[in-house]
Motif scaffolding. Structure first.
Motif, PDB file in Angstrom:
ATOM      1  N   ILE A  43       0.746  -1.186  -0.437  1.00  0.00           N
ATOM      2  CA  ILE A  43      -0.333   0.486  -0.011  1.00  0.00           C
ATOM      3  C   ILE A  43       0.551   1.096   0.173  1.00  0.00           C
ATOM      4  CG2 ILE A  43      -1.811   1.291   1.496  1.00  0.00           C
ATOM      5  CD1 ILE A  43      -2.973  -1.194   2.039  1.00  0.00           C
ATOM      6  N   GLY A  44       1.951   0.981   0.586  1.00  0.00           N
ATOM      7  CA  GLY A  44       3.021   2.345   0.972  1.00  0.00           C
ATOM      8  C   GLY A  44       4.059   2.988  -0.256  1.00  0.00           C
ATOM      9  N   ILE A  45       3.408   1.608  -1.389  1.00  0.00           N
ATOM     10  CA  ILE A  45       4.024   2.217  -3.177  1.00  0.00           C
ATOM     11  C   ILE A  45       3.446   3.221  -3.804  1.00  0.00           C
ATOM     12  CG2 ILE A  45       4.596   1.493  -5.519  1.00  0.00           C
ATOM     13  CD1 ILE A  45       5.068  -1.673  -4.153  1.00  0.00           C
ATOM     14  N   PHE A  46       2.024   2.859  -3.648  1.00  0.00           N
ATOM     15  CA  PHE A  46       0.917   3.709  -3.569  1.00  0.00           C
ATOM     16  C   PHE A  46       0.274   5.157  -2.972  1.00  0.00           C
ATOM     17  CE2 PHE A  46      -0.444  -0.336  -5.250  1.00  0.00           C
ATOM     18  CZ  PHE A  46      -0.160  -0.015  -6.436  1.00  0.00           C
ATOM     19  N   ILE A  47       0.681   4.682  -1.641  1.00  0.00           N
ATOM     20  CA  ILE A  47       0.916   6.069  -1.404  1.00  0.00           C
ATOM     21  C   ILE A  47       1.601   7.129  -0.968  1.00  0.00           C
ATOM     22  CG2 ILE A  47       0.007   7.235   1.079  1.00  0.00           C
ATOM     23  CD1 ILE A  47      -2.806   5.033   1.413  1.00  0.00           C
ATOM     24  N   GLY A  48       2.890   6.844  -0.666  1.00  0.00           N
ATOM     25  CA  GLY A  48       4.558   7.303  -0.718  1.00  0.00           C
ATOM     26  C   GLY A  48       4.463   6.752   0.744  1.00  0.00           C
ATOM     27  N   SER A  49       3.829   6.417   1.397  1.00  0.00           N
ATOM     28  CA  SER A  49       5.030   5.456   2.973  1.00  0.00           C
ATOM     29  C   SER A  49       4.444   4.248   2.884  1.00  0.00           C
ATOM     30  CB  SER A  49       4.130   7.124   4.475  1.00  0.00           C
ATOM     31  OG  SER A  49       4.851   6.632   5.398  1.00  0.00           O
ATOM     32  N   ILE A  50       5.596   3.705   4.418  1.00  0.00           N
ATOM     33  CA  ILE A  50       5.338   2.356   4.447  1.00  0.00           C
ATOM     34  C   ILE A  50       4.397   2.562   5.359  1.00  0.00           C
ATOM     35  CG2 ILE A  50       6.822  -0.058   4.568  1.00  0.00           C
ATOM     36  CD1 ILE A  50       9.315   1.178   2.818  1.00  0.00           C
ATOM     37  N   ASP A  51       5.396   2.599   6.232  1.00  0.00           N
ATOM     38  CA  ASP A  51       4.642   2.842   8.107  1.00  0.00           C
ATOM     39  C   ASP A  51       3.676   3.560   8.435  1.00  0.00           C
ATOM     40  OD1 ASP A  51       3.895   2.104  10.935  1.00  0.00           O
ATOM     41  OD2 ASP A  51       5.596   2.625  11.568  1.00  0.00           O
ATOM     42  N   PHE A  52       1.924   3.099   8.263  1.00  0.00           N
ATOM     43  CA  PHE A  52       1.104   3.592   8.927  1.00  0.00           C
ATOM     44  C   PHE A  52       0.943   3.950  10.048  1.00  0.00           C
ATOM     45  CE2 PHE A  52      -0.875   0.736   5.597  1.00  0.00           C
ATOM     46  CZ  PHE A  52      -0.496   2.460   4.529  1.00  0.00           C
ATOM     47  N   SER A  53       2.234   3.799  10.500  1.00  0.00           N
ATOM     48  CA  SER A  53       1.704   4.196  13.030  1.00  0.00           C
ATOM     49  C   SER A  53       2.525   6.010  12.642  1.00  0.00           C
ATOM     50  CB  SER A  53       3.170   3.254  13.274  1.00  0.00           C
ATOM     51  OG  SER A  53       3.971   3.213  12.947  1.00  0.00           O
TER      52      SER A  53
END
Length: 124
Positions: A43-53
């Motif tokens: 998901i981070g690939i599309f949003i730009g961040s790997i860690d949602f925390s």
């Protein structure tokens, strides 16, 4: 008292519950690893961040950890989906027990009345 406790623990339901809790804990660790190490980076690939925390929302002094909540929601959805698939598979493997309807004893007077009714229908 110890004997009663021993009998309580030895019953099948308690042992099944204990096994379920242990396996559930191990399964939760697997799902957390799946979410943290595979799904979040995807998901981070599309949003730009790997860690949602790290996603937080601040209002004044209050900090809302939206990313941690999102991780928990993803974990829950995955666990619920896997449990759904397991139950669906178990239901396919285990044949349903057909419920045998027990016939209630019929009053002899009702049987005679039904026979009379059937004979009257045949005559007309």
């Amino acid at each position: 008292m110890f004997k009663e406790f021993k009998e309580f623990i030895a019953r099948g339901n308690v042992m099944d519950l204990a096994v379920g809790v242990i396996i559930g804990g191990a399964f939760t660790a697997i799902v957390n690893a799946l979410v943290n190490y595979l799904i979040n980076p995807l998901i981070g690939i599309f949003i730009g961040s790997i860690d949602f925390s790290d996603f937080v929302f601040k209002v004044g002094d209050a900090t809302f950890k939206v990313g941690s909540f999102l991780n928990a929601v993803i974990n829950f959805l995955i666990i619920a989906f896997v449990v759904f698939l397991l139950m669906k598979g178990i239901n396919k493997l285990m044949p349903k027990k057909e419920e045998v309807a027990e016939e209630e004893p019929v009053d002899p007077q009702i049987e005679v009345l039904e026979e009379i009714r059937d004979l009257l229908k045949k005559q007309n």
